[in-house]
Design an enzyme around this catalytic site. Structure first.
Site, PDB file in Angstrom:
ATOM      1  N   ARG A 137     -19.301 152.452  68.681  1.00 38.19           N
ATOM      2  CA  ARG A 137     -18.813 151.115  67.954  1.00 38.19           C
ATOM      3  C   ARG A 137     -19.839 149.854  67.910  1.00 38.19           C
ATOM      4  NH1 ARG A 137     -18.027 147.627  65.932  1.00 38.19           N
ATOM      5  NH2 ARG A 137     -16.338 146.198  65.619  1.00 38.19           N
ATOM      6  N   TYR A 138     -20.612 149.809  69.171  1.00 40.83           N
ATOM      7  CA  TYR A 138     -21.364 148.616  69.216  1.00 40.83           C
ATOM      8  C   TYR A 138     -22.670 149.062  68.928  1.00 40.83           C
ATOM      9  CZ  TYR A 138     -17.550 146.305  71.176  1.00 40.83           C
ATOM     10  OH  TYR A 138     -15.919 145.881  71.267  1.00 40.83           O
ATOM     11  N   ARG A 141     -24.779 150.629  72.411  1.00 40.74           N
ATOM     12  CA  ARG A 141     -24.171 151.254  73.457  1.00 40.74           C
ATOM     13  C   ARG A 141     -22.907 152.459  73.052  1.00 40.74           C
ATOM     14  NH1 ARG A 141     -23.132 146.061  72.711  1.00 40.74           N
ATOM     15  NH2 ARG A 141     -21.037 145.135  73.007  1.00 40.74           N
ATOM     16  N   CYS A 150      -6.452 162.002  84.388  1.00 39.72           N
ATOM     17  CA  CYS A 150      -6.373 160.937  85.159  1.00 39.72           C
ATOM     18  C   CYS A 150      -5.701 160.986  86.507  1.00 39.72           C
ATOM     19  CB  CYS A 150      -5.695 159.623  84.727  1.00 39.72           C
ATOM     20  SG  CYS A 150      -6.710 158.917  83.371  1.00 39.72           S
ATOM     21  N   CYS A 154      -1.001 155.440  83.207  1.00 40.52           N
ATOM     22  CA  CYS A 154      -0.552 154.417  83.193  1.00 40.52           C
ATOM     23  C   CYS A 154       0.135 154.244  81.677  1.00 40.52           C
ATOM     24  CB  CYS A 154      -1.772 153.359  82.906  1.00 40.52           C
ATOM     25  SG  CYS A 154      -2.936 153.366  84.036  1.00 40.52           S
ATOM     26  N   CYS A 157      -1.419 152.868  78.437  1.00 39.16           N
ATOM     27  CA  CYS A 157      -2.776 153.666  78.184  1.00 39.16           C
ATOM     28  C   CYS A 157      -3.142 153.554  76.615  1.00 39.16           C
ATOM     29  CB  CYS A 157      -3.127 154.930  78.774  1.00 39.16           C
ATOM     30  SG  CYS A 157      -4.546 155.859  78.564  1.00 39.16           S
ATOM     31  N   ARG A 159      -5.614 154.906  75.312  1.00 38.76           N
ATOM     32  CA  ARG A 159      -6.016 156.317  75.032  1.00 38.76           C
ATOM     33  C   ARG A 159      -4.942 157.296  75.164  1.00 38.76           C
ATOM     34  NH1 ARG A 159     -11.286 155.647  77.442  1.00 38.76           N
ATOM     35  NH2 ARG A 159     -11.584 153.746  75.861  1.00 38.76           N
ATOM     36  N   ASP A 318      -3.288 146.227  74.312  1.00 37.64           N
ATOM     37  CA  ASP A 318      -3.518 146.802  72.882  1.00 37.64           C
ATOM     38  C   ASP A 318      -2.284 146.895  72.357  1.00 37.64           C
ATOM     39  OD1 ASP A 318      -6.328 146.614  73.052  1.00 37.64           O
ATOM     40  OD2 ASP A 318      -6.500 148.501  73.917  1.00 37.64           O
ATOM     41  N   ASP A 355      -8.970 143.168  72.135  1.00 33.97           N
ATOM     42  CA  ASP A 355      -9.554 144.264  71.314  1.00 33.97           C
ATOM     43  C   ASP A 355      -9.054 144.327  69.924  1.00 33.97           C
ATOM     44  OD1 ASP A 355     -11.527 146.364  71.395  1.00 33.97           O
ATOM     45  OD2 ASP A 355     -10.894 146.863  73.303  1.00 33.97           O
ATOM     46  N   LYS A 362     -14.232 143.947  70.982  1.00 33.45           N
ATOM     47  CA  LYS A 362     -13.641 143.030  71.949  1.00 33.45           C
ATOM     48  C   LYS A 362     -14.130 141.544  71.266  1.00 33.45           C
ATOM     49  CE  LYS A 362     -14.105 145.690  75.608  1.00 33.45           C
ATOM     50  NZ  LYS A 362     -15.103 146.724  75.345  1.00 33.45           N
TER      51      LYS A 362
HETATM   52  S1  SF4 Z   1      -5.576 153.427  81.454  1.00 29.13           S
HETATM   53 FE1  SF4 Z   1      -5.458 155.251  80.699  1.00 29.13          FE
HETATM   54  S2  SF4 Z   1      -7.479 156.367  81.061  1.00 29.13           S
HETATM   55 FE2  SF4 Z   1      -7.178 154.586  82.288  1.00 29.13          FE
HETATM   56  S3  SF4 Z   1      -6.411 155.295  84.242  1.00 29.13           S
HETATM   57 FE3  SF4 Z   1      -4.553 154.732  83.205  1.00 29.13          FE
HETATM   58  S4  SF4 Z   1      -4.025 156.616  82.172  1.00 29.13           S
HETATM   59 FE4  SF4 Z   1      -6.102 156.915  82.621  1.00 29.13          FE
END
Ligand code: SF4
Length: 412
Positions: A137-138, A141, A150, A154, A157, A159, A318, A355, A362
């Protein structure tokens, strides 16, 4: 309201009993797992094997499970799986329906409320992936996704379209192709390993990846983004640290949102990483009824410094599909930043960012400290609201004599 938010909303005297309590380091304890031998409890493999992943387990371990949580959990396996390590589960206050730890990891039915502006890929990562699992994206990097798993998941998340594979994304990184792309692009000097959580890879697999990346001459700098030290501090073994320290310069960004996540176990794990010479930063997500409170966030940031971790970013949550119940306003974020900057050590103040939705990258968001920029001065205010002038000609050169009066500030 939530146990974290029972503080005075404004002010946040650093000497308040609440702040002192939030900053205490406590062990997560053994809770429901007091019968488990130490050798198992301290073994990250045992923790992973015994994660809380089902509604039946939640009902047994959390008698206060609400109808919203129960309904959300029934649907989790079609969106983002439920998984919580026993260690992290012990941080949940079972008597508090609004416990800030609980809100982060227990699904809720509100996750199915999807607004038209919410997205499954809010940062536009897929559109910037020249190779599967690599986001460029940048300019200098790349983000290198190594796994979709994971230790715990979360609920906000970014993603979640791919993480846990509950939504059927079917992510399979192709390390050879990802590394080949980096090798063929000399402008890439910085590689951030993320996922999912890279520290879920076994030591050998992770080392193989790091050594292959380190062998590329133009890769100056490696980073790992991980929540493992917070969800599973047992994984930060001396052996892992000894391996990681061979690949300097290597930075690690951890992800912690609430001061209660910083237990004695986490502090020790972060200390092992710091002792291996790894500079540590933290990324937090601003979350409603979790940490959208100046006292809570200041306690978190100060506690991170005590763990030798520099607060790095505070993210506006997000626009991930089904996250409205966890998002707080940008206005609130700015109010909180006002109460950090100048009120505590500069090292404890993260950069608040959005973001940009859809893949703009960002964007730093700051309270307005520059009141005006006139032909002969810059008018600024400090953290106390006092106004000052910095003499400067329009072309940026310093003026010879000081300016004596303050004009009405122009909006900038
Ligand atoms: S934010 Fe998403 S990628 Fe990061 S630890 Fe939590 S569930 Fe996993």
């Amino acid at each position: 309201m939530a146990s974290n938010n029972s503080v005075a909303e404004e002010g946040g005297d650093p000497g308040t009993a609440q702040q002192v309590s939030l900053k205490e380091f406590r062990s997560a304890g053994r809770g429901f797992w007091s019968h488990i031998p130490d050798a198992d409890w301290n073994d990250y493999r045992w923790q992973l094997k015994n994660r809380v992943t089902t509604l039946e387990q939640l009902q047994r371990l959390l008698p206060t499970l609400t109808p919203e949580e129960e309904a959300g959990t029934r649907l989790a396996n079609t969106k983002l799986s439920l998984a919580i390590t026993p260690y992290f589960f012990n941080l949940i206050d079972p008597s508090d329906e609004n416990c800030p730890i609980r809100r982060q990891v227990i699904p809720r039915i509100e996750e199915t409320n999807i607004a038209s502006w919410e997205m499954s890929d809010p940062c536009g990562e897929d559109a910037h992936s020249p190779v599967r699992g690599l986001v460029h994206r940048y300019p200098d990097r790349v983000l290198f996704l190594v796994t979709d798993r994971c230790a715990s998941y979360c609920r906000y998340c970014t993603r979640s379209r791919l993480v846990s594979n509950a939504a059927g994304y079917d992510f399979h990184p192709e390390f050879d192709k990802q590394i080949e792309y980096i090798r063929n692009h000399p402008e890439i000097r910085d590689v951030l390993l993320s996922g999912g959580d890279p520290l879920l890879l076994g030591d050998d697999k992770l080392e193989s990846l790091l050594s292959r990346l380190r062998a590329i001459p133009h890769v100056e700098f490696l980073r790992i983004g991980t929540r493992i030290p917070i969800f599973l501090p047992q994984r930060i073994t001396p052996k892992l640290c000894a391996m990681l320290k061979q690949y300097h310069p290597l930075f690690i960004s951890v992800h912690s949102n609430h001061p209660r996540e910083l237990t004695t176990e986490v502090r020790d794990a972060l200390g092992r990483l710091a002792d291996a010479g790894i500079p540590l930063g933290n990324q937090s997500v601003l979350l409603k009824h979790v940490n959208d409170d100046p006292v809570v966030l200041r306690s978190l940031m100060q506690k991170l410094l005590m763990c030798r971790v520099r607060p790095y970013y505070l993210y506006q949550c997000d626009l991930i599909a089904g996250s409205a119940h966890l998002r707080t306003s940008v206005r609130r974020g700015l109010e909180i930043m006002e109460k950090l900057r100048g009120h505590t050590t500069g090292y404890a103040v993260p950069q608040y960012v959005i973001d940009a939705p859809g893949g703009g990258g960002k964007v730093p968001i700051n309270p307005g400290y520059v009141l005006s920029h006139n032909s002969d001065r810059v008018v600024i205010r400090n953290f106390e609201g006092k106004v000052f002038e910095y003499p400067e000609a329009a072309d940026g050169t310093p003026l010879a004599s000081p300016v004596n009066r303050i004009e009405e500030p122009e909006l900038v």
